[in-house]
Design an enzyme around this catalytic site. Structure first.
Site, PDB file in Angstrom:
ATOM      1  N   SER A 110       0.810  -1.214   0.000  1.00 38.41           N
ATOM      2  CA  SER A 110       0.000   0.000   0.000  1.00 38.41           C
ATOM      3  C   SER A 110       0.852   1.276   0.000  1.00 38.41           C
ATOM      4  O   SER A 110       1.591   1.528  -0.931  1.00 38.41           O
ATOM      5  CB  SER A 110      -0.965  -0.036   1.185  1.00 38.41           C
ATOM      6  N   ASP A 163      -2.457   6.488  -3.542  1.00 41.46           N
ATOM      7  CA  ASP A 163      -1.305   5.878  -2.882  1.00 41.46           C
ATOM      8  C   ASP A 163      -0.827   4.703  -3.741  1.00 41.46           C
ATOM      9  O   ASP A 163      -1.322   4.485  -4.849  1.00 41.46           O
ATOM     10  CB  ASP A 163      -1.641   5.453  -1.452  1.00 41.46           C
ATOM     11  N   ASP A 216      -1.176   1.500  -3.890  1.00 40.05           N
ATOM     12  CA  ASP A 216      -2.082   0.474  -4.436  1.00 40.05           C
ATOM     13  C   ASP A 216      -3.442   1.051  -4.818  1.00 40.05           C
ATOM     14  O   ASP A 216      -4.382   0.318  -5.112  1.00 40.05           O
ATOM     15  CB  ASP A 216      -2.238  -0.709  -3.482  1.00 40.05           C
ATOM     16  N   ASP A 237      -5.901   2.640  -3.286  1.00 40.01           N
ATOM     17  CA  ASP A 237      -7.145   2.555  -2.521  1.00 40.01           C
ATOM     18  C   ASP A 237      -7.342   3.783  -1.629  1.00 40.01           C
ATOM     19  O   ASP A 237      -8.364   3.919  -0.971  1.00 40.01           O
ATOM     20  CB  ASP A 237      -7.237   1.258  -1.709  1.00 40.01           C
TER      21      ASP A 237
END
Length: 443
Positions: A100, A239, A241, A243
């Site tokens: 992430s 960000d 990833d 999400d």
């Protein structure tokens, strides 16, 4: 007794250190296959742009194929895209290789069930219980097969576009999009271009080591300079990833998750489509709660963490929820936090109302919110200390209903987080200093 590996969002750590090793990934794949697809099935595997993603992708692929599970490899794609396509392709489960918003030295492995949701605690425990067993290899005729399906990301792009009203496009908008050199670097700009926006991409040149480095939602300073510099209407920051979402208005000012949640809640209310309360967390700015109250919109707080926000949303029938960090949930559009879908919802409101992002966010006044961490040598529950509780009551009296105090132990570090917010910044700073002193003495 098996060790606990799963945190609030899968398994995560520094690459090369336990548990983020090739050996562990192989065993994890084998264990997950036995629990989630004991009679064979299909798994969708996606990742972000970290260099170590290739290594873990290969290890997981080997473990799944050996355990008799077919593998679909889609390459870099936002985490919510994997959630969506897992269900669309009727997979037994999905896997994302990503840490992430963490730096590239870290990586992680997280799972989705067949419906694109997170695994239950019970399923995670079942997988952990099998991790001490060696990986299994089935007989040749029962091995799985693997294939790449990179072009399937077009299905996810179409899904995102379909999350806004049919016929609505973004022509006339100049948008700067910062993809953090992460998983959204291909699909993010293409979705906006397909909607006829003029786009200026930054953070879209991943090299395996630059994910989240001085860019994206965790470091939006470059975006804040670029948007007014190129006279764009708005900026979008994802960000690693994709999400999490934060946005920037035409003046270069940051618009965080709380403000975006306010904009979406007001728009849904105006359309008569706001169902249930709006859900935030203990750390959501009090300004959001008060601004929503002025519009007669109920607000509820969950524990910190998007899984807890989701739990409370399901419990209350809510369609909107999220965290200050920009992890927003639009359950009337998708099943999980999706930065691109959330961004499209905000852009659609701008287009439909003709208002700028600054105008839409203006009615929500953010209260000064200050947090300090207090190191503790041993585990301390601040609610069990009479000295701390007496100090909290005294501070609350001084805030006179115009602020909040939150003391909570970190789930990952030996610290107590002391947070105070209120209308008067000088008073807030003073109360933080006093409470930090009391907590440090108690610790």
């Amino acid at each position: 007794m098996s060790r606990t590996y799963f945190g609030t969002d899968g398994v995560r750590g520094r690459v090369g250190e336990s548990p983020m090793t090739v050996d562990f990934a192989l065993r994890l794949a084998s264990a997950a296959a036995r629990v989630l697809a004991p009679n064979g099935g299909t798994v969708l595997v996606g990742k972000d742009t970290r260099l170590s993603g290739y290594m873990f992708e290969s290890a997981l692929e080997a473990g799944f194929v050996a355990a008799g599970v077919d593998v679909l490899l889609i390459g870099p794609l936002p985490t919510p895209g994997i959630a969506y396509l897992t269900k669309k392709f009727d997979c037994s489960f999905g896997v994302v290789i990503s840490a992430s918003h963490n730096p590239y030295e870290d990586n992680g492995i997280k799972f989705f069930d067949a419906q694109g949701g997170k695994l239950s605690d019970e399923i995670e425990r079942q997988i952990e219980a099998m991790l001490d067993s060696p990986p299994i290899t089935r007989e040749s005729q029962h091995l799985g097969a693997a294939r790449r399906i990179d072009e399937s990301r077009l299905d996810y792009q179409a899904f995102c576009i379909n999350s806004i009203a049919k016929g609505l496009d973004l022509s006339g908008f100049k948008i700067v999009i910062d993809c953090a050199h992460g998983a959204g670097y291909k699909v993010g700009p293409r979705i906006l271009a397909d909607l006829h926006a003029e786009i200026i991409p930054i953070g879209c040149s991943p090299n395996g080591r630059n994910i989240n480095a001085g860019c994206g939602s965790m470091a939006p300073e470059l975006l804040q300079l670029t948007v007014p510099g190129v006279r764009a209407q708005v900026g979008i920051a994802l960000d690693g990833d994709a999400d999490r979402l934060v946005m920037v208005d035409h003046l270069g000012r940051l618009v965080d998750g709380d403000q975006l949640l306010y904009i979406l809640a007001c728009a849904r209310q105006a359309e008569g489509k706001l169902v249930g309360p709006v859900v935030g967390t203990l750390m959501t700015n009090l300004g959001l709660e008060h601004a929503l109250a002025k519009r007669g919109i109920e607000f509820r707080r969950a524990k910190v963490g998007d899984r807890y926000v989701l739990e409370l949303m399901r419990e209350t029938g809510a369609v909107l929820g999220g965290e200050t960090s920009g992890h927003l949930l639009c359950l009337d559009r998708t099943t999980t936090g999706d930065a691109l879908i959330s961004a499209l919802q905000v852009l659609a409101v701008m287009k439909q109302t003709g208002k700028s992002l600054a105008e839409l966010a203006a009615p929500m006044a953010k209260y000064p919110q200050i947090m300090e961490n207090v190191q503790v040598a041993h585990k301390l529950d601040p609610t069990k200390s009479s000295a701390i509780q007496a100090a909290v009551r005294q501070a609350e009296t001084r805030l006179a209903g115009e602020g909040r105090i939150v003391l909570r132990a970190s789930g990952t570090e030996p610290v107590i987080r002391v947070m105070v917010e209120g209308r008067d910044e000088k008073l807030v700073r003073q109360l933080v200093r006093e409470l930090v002193t009391v907590v440090a003495a108690a610790a």
